[in-house]
Design an enzyme around this catalytic site. Structure first.
Site, short mmCIF file in Angstrom:
data_model
loop_
_atom_site.label_atom_id
_atom_site.label_comp_id
_atom_site.label_asym_id
_atom_site.label_seq_id
_atom_site.Cartn_x
_atom_site.Cartn_y
_atom_site.Cartn_z
N CYS A 181 24.95 53.87 42.63
CA CYS A 181 23.73 54.03 43.43
C CYS A 181 22.82 52.82 43.27
CB CYS A 181 22.98 55.28 42.99
SG CYS A 181 23.83 56.84 43.26
N CYS A 195 29.49 35.29 29.17
CA CYS A 195 28.55 34.32 28.61
C CYS A 195 29.14 32.91 28.61
CB CYS A 195 28.18 34.74 27.19
SG CYS A 195 27.36 36.34 27.12
#
Length: 259
Positions: A181, A195
């Site tokens: 959602c 990263c």
């Protein structure tokens, strides 16, 4: 779960968890609930490290940890469950050993694989709370879908560069929105990634991971208010927090399949 089903504590355990038990909101029953719980943690990197350490220290009875990666030198800047001597070792093995050193009472199942499809649904079904510490959208969406089908609460965190975020999707409740959602399948990929691609400020993963552990423990002990329907975002450069509200999407394809 009734009190009679909760574990009894030895004198040593009572002493170990005494600072939790002293909190009226937790008490002996809350600590017993934590000790009887099973948490699934997906990802044993920057977020998963503090999550696993704090859950172990707090006395979570059982943890299943999942990651198919091995420890590299670049991980040691922020992934505090791993050490120089662990280089080349599977992250789940390194983390399991660190958990055992911290709290030998915790049972750990270490799975050195990526989670997907049927095995993932079985893992989610067996857990009381699922903590998403991964670094990619496909796994996050797969975890969310499994939690939605099994009506399990999902604690989601992310950290990259100087930006962190946290939310809880308590899919035990019909009105709770799910991860899809908030972030559809085609949204957010440009800002998502490991990263190694973007870099990350080392303490940021500790901040977000510690908050994920806190939210998981609150769910297990039944205390406080979870940030359901709220996305908490942190800019670590200014140390400014924002809270953004969102609702369940009535057309969300994942929610339409929820029981």
């Amino acid at each position: 779960m009734s009190v009679c089903e909760l574990p009894d504590f030895s004198d040593e355990s009572l002493l170990r968890y005494s600072r939790h038990i002293l909190l009226p909101e937790v008490g002996i029953e809350g600590q017993q609930a934590i000790g009887a719980a099973h948490v699934l943690v997906v990802g044993m990197g920057g977020l998963g490290s503090p999550v696993a350490m704090y859950l172990a220290a707090a006395g979570v009875g059982r943890m299943t940890i999942c990651d198919d990666d091995t420890v590299e030198l670049t991980n040691l800047q922020r992934q505090i469950a791993h050490h120089q001597a662990d280089l080349g070792r599977l992250k789940v093995e390194s983390a399991a050993a660190e958990i055992a050193r911290l709290n030998p009472e915790v049972q750990v199942e270490a799975l050195a694989r990526r989670v997907s499809d049927e095995p993932l649904q079985a893992l989610v079904a067996a857990a009381d709370v699922v903590v998403d510490c991964c670094d990619n959208f496909p796994t996050r969406h797969a975890l969310n879908a499994a939690c939605a089908r099994m009506a399990k609460p999902l604690v989601s965190g992310a950290a990259v560069r100087f930006d962190g975020q946290l939310s809880v999707f308590d899919l035990r409740h019909a009105e709770s929105p799910c991860y899809h959602c908030l972030f559809p399948d085609d949204g957010g990929e440009a800002n998502d990634g490991p990263c190694a691609t973007f870099g990350v400020f080392a303490p940021l993963v500790g901040i977000i991971g510690s908050m994920q552990a806190a939210e998981a423990l609150k769910l297990l002990a039944g205390i406080g208010e979870s940030p359901v329907g709220r996305l908490l975002t942190l800019d670590a450069r200014s140390m400014q927090w924002r809270s953004l509200k969102f609702k369940r999407d009535p057309d969300c394809p994942v929610c339409l399949q929820r029981p």
